[in-house]
Write an enzyme that holds these catalytic residues in place. Structure first.
Site, PDB file in Angstrom:
ATOM      1  N   THR A 190       0.920  -1.261   0.047  1.00  0.00           N
ATOM      2  CA  THR A 190      -0.113  -0.004   0.241  1.00  0.00           C
ATOM      3  C   THR A 190       0.899   1.323   0.055  1.00  0.00           C
ATOM      4  O   THR A 190       1.852   1.292   0.455  1.00  0.00           O
ATOM      5  CB  THR A 190      -0.681   0.016   1.234  1.00  0.00           C
ATOM      6  OG1 THR A 190      -1.613   1.347   1.251  1.00  0.00           O
ATOM      7  CG2 THR A 190      -0.230  -0.074   2.484  1.00  0.00           C
ATOM      8  N   ASP A 191       0.400   2.355  -0.521  1.00  0.00           N
ATOM      9  CA  ASP A 191       1.096   3.437  -0.599  1.00  0.00           C
ATOM     10  C   ASP A 191       1.197   4.161   0.875  1.00  0.00           C
ATOM     11  O   ASP A 191       1.804   5.054   1.426  1.00  0.00           O
ATOM     12  CB  ASP A 191       0.312   4.793  -1.344  1.00  0.00           C
ATOM     13  CG  ASP A 191      -1.075   5.005  -1.056  1.00  0.00           C
ATOM     14  OD1 ASP A 191      -1.672   4.455   0.155  1.00  0.00           O
ATOM     15  OD2 ASP A 191      -1.595   5.970  -1.841  1.00  0.00           O
ATOM     16  N   GLU A 192       0.402   3.442   1.878  1.00  0.00           N
ATOM     17  CA  GLU A 192       0.224   4.331   3.566  1.00  0.00           C
ATOM     18  C   GLU A 192       1.701   4.004   3.956  1.00  0.00           C
ATOM     19  O   GLU A 192       1.900   4.461   5.027  1.00  0.00           O
ATOM     20  CB  GLU A 192      -0.705   3.547   4.256  1.00  0.00           C
ATOM     21  CG  GLU A 192      -2.142   3.745   3.455  1.00  0.00           C
ATOM     22  CD  GLU A 192      -3.438   3.601   4.693  1.00  0.00           C
ATOM     23  OE1 GLU A 192      -3.088   3.565   5.604  1.00  0.00           O
ATOM     24  OE2 GLU A 192      -4.685   3.603   4.102  1.00  0.00           O
ATOM     25  N   TYR A 234      -2.022  -0.530  11.035  1.00  0.00           N
ATOM     26  CA  TYR A 234      -2.145  -1.063   9.536  1.00  0.00           C
ATOM     27  C   TYR A 234      -0.960  -0.820   8.829  1.00  0.00           C
ATOM     28  O   TYR A 234      -0.250  -1.679   8.223  1.00  0.00           O
ATOM     29  CB  TYR A 234      -3.540  -0.496   8.863  1.00  0.00           C
ATOM     30  CG  TYR A 234      -3.375  -1.183   7.472  1.00  0.00           C
ATOM     31  CD1 TYR A 234      -3.405  -2.195   7.070  1.00  0.00           C
ATOM     32  CD2 TYR A 234      -3.301  -0.002   6.485  1.00  0.00           C
ATOM     33  CE1 TYR A 234      -3.581  -2.522   5.698  1.00  0.00           C
ATOM     34  CE2 TYR A 234      -3.250  -0.132   5.128  1.00  0.00           C
ATOM     35  CZ  TYR A 234      -3.306  -1.533   4.574  1.00  0.00           C
ATOM     36  OH  TYR A 234      -3.269  -1.590   3.329  1.00  0.00           O
ATOM     37  N   LYS A 285       1.901  -3.628   7.420  1.00  0.00           N
ATOM     38  CA  LYS A 285       2.205  -3.532   5.782  1.00  0.00           C
ATOM     39  C   LYS A 285       3.993  -3.265   5.532  1.00  0.00           C
ATOM     40  O   LYS A 285       4.567  -3.791   4.815  1.00  0.00           O
ATOM     41  CB  LYS A 285       1.337  -2.713   5.122  1.00  0.00           C
ATOM     42  CG  LYS A 285       0.051  -3.071   5.037  1.00  0.00           C
ATOM     43  CD  LYS A 285       0.033  -4.427   4.510  1.00  0.00           C
ATOM     44  CE  LYS A 285      -0.024  -4.475   2.842  1.00  0.00           C
ATOM     45  NZ  LYS A 285      -0.448  -6.154   2.224  1.00  0.00           N
TER      46      LYS A 285
HETATM   47  P1  NAD Z   1      -9.826  -7.331   1.974  1.00  0.00           P
HETATM   48  O1  NAD Z   1      -9.601  -6.803   3.546  1.00  0.00           O
HETATM   49  O2  NAD Z   1     -11.038  -6.866   1.144  1.00  0.00           O
HETATM   50  O3  NAD Z   1      -9.328  -8.671   1.798  1.00  0.00           O
HETATM   51  C1  NAD Z   1      -8.529  -9.313   2.388  1.00  0.00           C
HETATM   52  C2  NAD Z   1      -8.417 -10.833   2.241  1.00  0.00           C
HETATM   53  O4  NAD Z   1      -7.678 -11.638   2.934  1.00  0.00           O
HETATM   54  C3  NAD Z   1      -9.813 -11.508   2.682  1.00  0.00           C
HETATM   55  O5  NAD Z   1     -10.399 -12.284   1.703  1.00  0.00           O
HETATM   56  C4  NAD Z   1      -9.556 -12.447   3.960  1.00  0.00           C
HETATM   57  O6  NAD Z   1     -10.406 -13.568   4.384  1.00  0.00           O
HETATM   58  C5  NAD Z   1      -7.969 -12.836   3.709  1.00  0.00           C
HETATM   59  N1  NAD Z   1      -7.370 -12.847   4.870  1.00  0.00           N
HETATM   60  C6  NAD Z   1      -7.274 -11.989   6.047  1.00  0.00           C
HETATM   61  N2  NAD Z   1      -6.484 -12.631   6.925  1.00  0.00           N
HETATM   62  C7  NAD Z   1      -5.836 -13.819   6.466  1.00  0.00           C
HETATM   63  C8  NAD Z   1      -4.995 -14.815   6.956  1.00  0.00           C
HETATM   64  N3  NAD Z   1      -4.526 -14.694   8.065  1.00  0.00           N
HETATM   65  N4  NAD Z   1      -4.859 -15.950   6.080  1.00  0.00           N
HETATM   66  C9  NAD Z   1      -5.459 -16.006   4.775  1.00  0.00           C
HETATM   67  N5  NAD Z   1      -6.292 -15.019   4.363  1.00  0.00           N
HETATM   68  C10 NAD Z   1      -6.543 -13.999   5.017  1.00  0.00           C
HETATM   69  O7  NAD Z   1      -8.489  -6.536   1.406  1.00  0.00           O
HETATM   70  P2  NAD Z   1      -8.243  -5.679   0.082  1.00  0.00           P
HETATM   71  O8  NAD Z   1      -8.715  -4.372   0.457  1.00  0.00           O
HETATM   72  O9  NAD Z   1      -8.715  -6.491  -0.897  1.00  0.00           O
HETATM   73  O10 NAD Z   1      -6.536  -5.564   0.271  1.00  0.00           O
HETATM   74  C11 NAD Z   1      -5.709  -6.744  -0.483  1.00  0.00           C
HETATM   75  C12 NAD Z   1      -4.498  -6.291  -0.438  1.00  0.00           C
HETATM   76  O11 NAD Z   1      -3.975  -5.147  -0.995  1.00  0.00           O
HETATM   77  C13 NAD Z   1      -4.008  -6.028   1.027  1.00  0.00           C
HETATM   78  O12 NAD Z   1      -2.546  -6.686   1.284  1.00  0.00           O
HETATM   79  C14 NAD Z   1      -3.866  -4.745   1.235  1.00  0.00           C
HETATM   80  O13 NAD Z   1      -2.853  -4.110   2.218  1.00  0.00           O
HETATM   81  C15 NAD Z   1      -3.396  -4.139  -0.292  1.00  0.00           C
HETATM   82  N6  NAD Z   1      -4.024  -2.767  -0.612  1.00  0.00           N
HETATM   83  C16 NAD Z   1      -5.373  -2.440  -0.710  1.00  0.00           C
HETATM   84  C17 NAD Z   1      -5.782  -1.221  -0.999  1.00  0.00           C
HETATM   85  C18 NAD Z   1      -7.102  -0.794  -0.959  1.00  0.00           C
HETATM   86  O14 NAD Z   1      -7.441   0.340  -1.355  1.00  0.00           O
HETATM   87  N7  NAD Z   1      -8.098  -1.718  -0.570  1.00  0.00           N
HETATM   88  C19 NAD Z   1      -4.818  -0.324  -1.552  1.00  0.00           C
HETATM   89  C20 NAD Z   1      -3.433  -0.674  -1.904  1.00  0.00           C
HETATM   90  C21 NAD Z   1      -3.086  -2.163  -1.044  1.00  0.00           C
HETATM   91  O1  DAU Z   2      -4.050   3.948   0.305  1.00  0.00           O
HETATM   92  C1  DAU Z   2      -4.457   2.657   0.373  1.00  0.00           C
HETATM   93  C2  DAU Z   2      -5.200   2.226   1.387  1.00  0.00           C
HETATM   94  O2  DAU Z   2      -6.476   2.777   1.229  1.00  0.00           O
HETATM   95  C3  DAU Z   2      -5.374   0.721   1.552  1.00  0.00           C
HETATM   96  O3  DAU Z   2      -4.035   0.135   2.024  1.00  0.00           O
HETATM   97  C4  DAU Z   2      -6.367   0.141   2.775  1.00  0.00           C
HETATM   98  O4  DAU Z   2      -6.091  -1.149   2.909  1.00  0.00           O
HETATM   99  C5  DAU Z   2      -7.621   0.946   2.620  1.00  0.00           C
HETATM  100  O5  DAU Z   2      -8.225   0.664   3.605  1.00  0.00           O
HETATM  101  C6  DAU Z   2      -7.563   2.099   2.437  1.00  0.00           C
HETATM  102  O6  DAU Z   2      -7.352   2.865   3.612  1.00  0.00           O
HETATM  103  P1  DAU Z   2      -8.067   4.281   3.811  1.00  0.00           P
HETATM  104  O7  DAU Z   2      -7.896   4.532   5.319  1.00  0.00           O
HETATM  105  O8  DAU Z   2      -7.361   5.717   3.097  1.00  0.00           O
HETATM  106  O9  DAU Z   2      -9.513   4.114   3.345  1.00  0.00           O
HETATM  107  P2  DAU Z   2     -10.861   4.336   3.949  1.00  0.00           P
HETATM  108  O10 DAU Z   2     -12.160   3.905   3.166  1.00  0.00           O
HETATM  109  O11 DAU Z   2     -11.141   3.689   5.466  1.00  0.00           O
HETATM  110  O12 DAU Z   2     -10.826   5.856   4.321  1.00  0.00           O
HETATM  111  C7  DAU Z   2     -10.908   6.646   3.311  1.00  0.00           C
HETATM  112  C8  DAU Z   2     -11.136   8.138   3.934  1.00  0.00           C
HETATM  113  O13 DAU Z   2     -12.007   8.135   4.212  1.00  0.00           O
HETATM  114  C9  DAU Z   2     -10.072   8.363   4.822  1.00  0.00           C
HETATM  115  O14 DAU Z   2      -9.471   9.427   4.975  1.00  0.00           O
HETATM  116  C10 DAU Z   2     -10.951   8.016   6.176  1.00  0.00           C
HETATM  117  C11 DAU Z   2     -12.366   8.638   5.742  1.00  0.00           C
HETATM  118  N1  DAU Z   2     -13.332   8.050   6.216  1.00  0.00           N
HETATM  119  C12 DAU Z   2     -13.671   6.710   6.227  1.00  0.00           C
HETATM  120  C13 DAU Z   2     -14.582   5.966   6.671  1.00  0.00           C
HETATM  121  C14 DAU Z   2     -14.973   4.572   6.733  1.00  0.00           C
HETATM  122  C15 DAU Z   2     -14.569   8.769   6.702  1.00  0.00           C
HETATM  123  O15 DAU Z   2     -14.570  10.031   6.934  1.00  0.00           O
HETATM  124  N2  DAU Z   2     -15.653   8.000   7.491  1.00  0.00           N
HETATM  125  C16 DAU Z   2     -15.407   6.783   7.363  1.00  0.00           C
HETATM  126  O16 DAU Z   2     -16.723   6.215   7.832  1.00  0.00           O
END
Ligand code: NAD
Ligand code: DAU
Length: 348
Positions: free
Chosen positions: A131-133, A156, A160
């Protein structure tokens, strides 16, 4: 023939990656290993579950012995690692769950791959999805580059960042063939409604308050999930070993502007008076340690591998809203049970 292990393939991004790989690498075998936590959902993969080159394995990456058995029985040659605890708010209430899956789980996979591949890595790859975080928080200007120093600020992002360090350490110490990508915020179909966009869509459907943290001025760079999956496929196929690639949408939105766009688009879709959903916006207590701004520079990926986002944001949001409105049973299934108590505790 490759035996590709995709971890976390029942989750949001993972399910789109699994589908793309099953349909692209038809001569290879795709194993989807997932523990099916609250975020994992096999409904996401209904359309490809009977494909001859696909198999699901329910397993937890915290279980080292089980991973060793899977690698041996399936002769795993490649890994695309997405399994993770992924929600920042949950990491604030339960940080150790993030250490266990994201740090120890990743270390387990690395060690299993290293041992099973027996230090002859000629036909192997360990692709770590991050992730970019990990780069921290930006001010009003600037971007994250591949060489931006790590500065994780939530449990988180710290977990990562730690997993990224382990992946690079296995490359430098043992020569494990790795690539890492760091992506910005994804949105699109199958996104679990704990995250901003699907939570707002779900709440607008049900006329529930729309909780905006703080003043709503935090900025995120949004990318359509299928474009992320395309980038992962491109890096898997052509990325240079040992390298990191940033993936982003060049699409920055403050949370409040984004939620206003969603409200207006949903009003139009649901035949409500324009402005009706905006009335649901409610400012709530800010997230602890809330990062102000993320923005990715993805020039390296464009220059080296020719990847660019294919969708404009307006089109992506429209597709996303249409998907949720046509898949109300998916939304109802994932918002029953555990979600109800999560929501009540989180937004009390
Ligand atoms: P998600 O939470 O939707 O899915 C995570 C998946 O991992 C689920 O299917 C869950 O069952 C599985 N999982 C969790 N713990 C596990 C374990 N101990 N063993 C096996 N499986 C397990 O997540 P996502 O948003 O699809 O993110 C996927 C990946 O991409 C993550 O590594 C996250 O850090 C990264 N990522 C997410 C975003 C985003 O915006 N969502 C952006 C950049 C990177
Ligand atoms: O940048 C990549 C990341 O983006 C991934 O690595 C993470 O897995 C993914 O969850 C996401 O993280 P964020 O914290 O940026 O996403 P989230 O959707 O939780 O929140 C987006 C923005 O919205 C953040 O500034 C918090 C705000 N927010 C979120 C929720 C859930 C609110 O204001 N209200 C809310 O109820």
């Amino acid at each position: 023939m490759k035996n590709i292990l995709i971890t976390g393939g029942a989750g949001f991004i993972g399910s789109h990656v699994v589908r793309l790989f099953v349909n692209t690498f038809t001569k290879d075998k795709i194993y989807n290993l997932d523990a099916l936590t609250y975020a994992g959902n096999l409904e996401n993969l209904k359309d490809i579950e009977n494909s001859p080159n696909y198999e699901f394995i329910q397993a937890d990456i915290q279980d080292l012995a089980l991973l060793q058995t899977v690698f041996k029985e399936k002769n795993i040659t490649h890994v695309v690692h997405l399994a993770a605890e992924s929600h920042v708010d949950r990491s604030i209430t339960d940080p150790l769950a993030f250490v266990k899956t994201n740090v120890i789980g990743t270390a387990n996979l690395l060690q299993t791959a290293k041992e099973y591949w027996k230090d002859d890595f000629s036909d192997n790859l360990f692709y770590h999805v991050s992730t970019d975080e990990v780069y921290g928080s930006l001010g009003d200007t600037g971007f994250f580059y591949e060489d931006t120093a790590y500065d994780p600020r939530s449990p988180y992002s710290a977990s990562k960042a730690s997993s990224d360090h382990f992946v690079r350490a296995y490359h430098h110490t043992y020569g494990l063939p790795i690539v890492i990508s760091n992506c910005s915020n994804n949105y699109g179909p199958n996104h679990f409604p704990e995250k901003l966009i699907p939570l707002m869509i779900n709440n607008i459907i049900h006329n529930k308050p729309l909780p905006i943290y703080g003043e709503g001025l935090n900025v995120r760079d949004w990318l359509y999930v299928i474009d992320h999956a395309r980038a992962i496929e491109r890096i898997f196929s052509g990325g240079k070993l040992g390298e990191t690639y940033n993936i982003g949408g060049h699409n920055e939105w403050s949370n409040i502007d984004l939620v206003n766009v969603l409200c207006d688009a949903m009003d139009a879709k649901l035949n409500r008076t324009q402005g009706e959903s905006r009335k649901l916006i409610t400012y709530v207590k800010d997230r602890a340690g809330h990062d102000l701004r993320y923005a990715i520079d993805a020039t390296k990926l464009k220059d080296e591998l020719g990847w660019e986002p294919s969708l404009q944001f307006e089109e992506g949001i429209k597709k996303t809203i249409d998907w949720y409105l046509s898949n109300k049973s998916w939304l109802e299934n994932v918002t029953s049970g555990e979600y109800t108590s999560y929501y009540t505790n989180m937004y009390k």
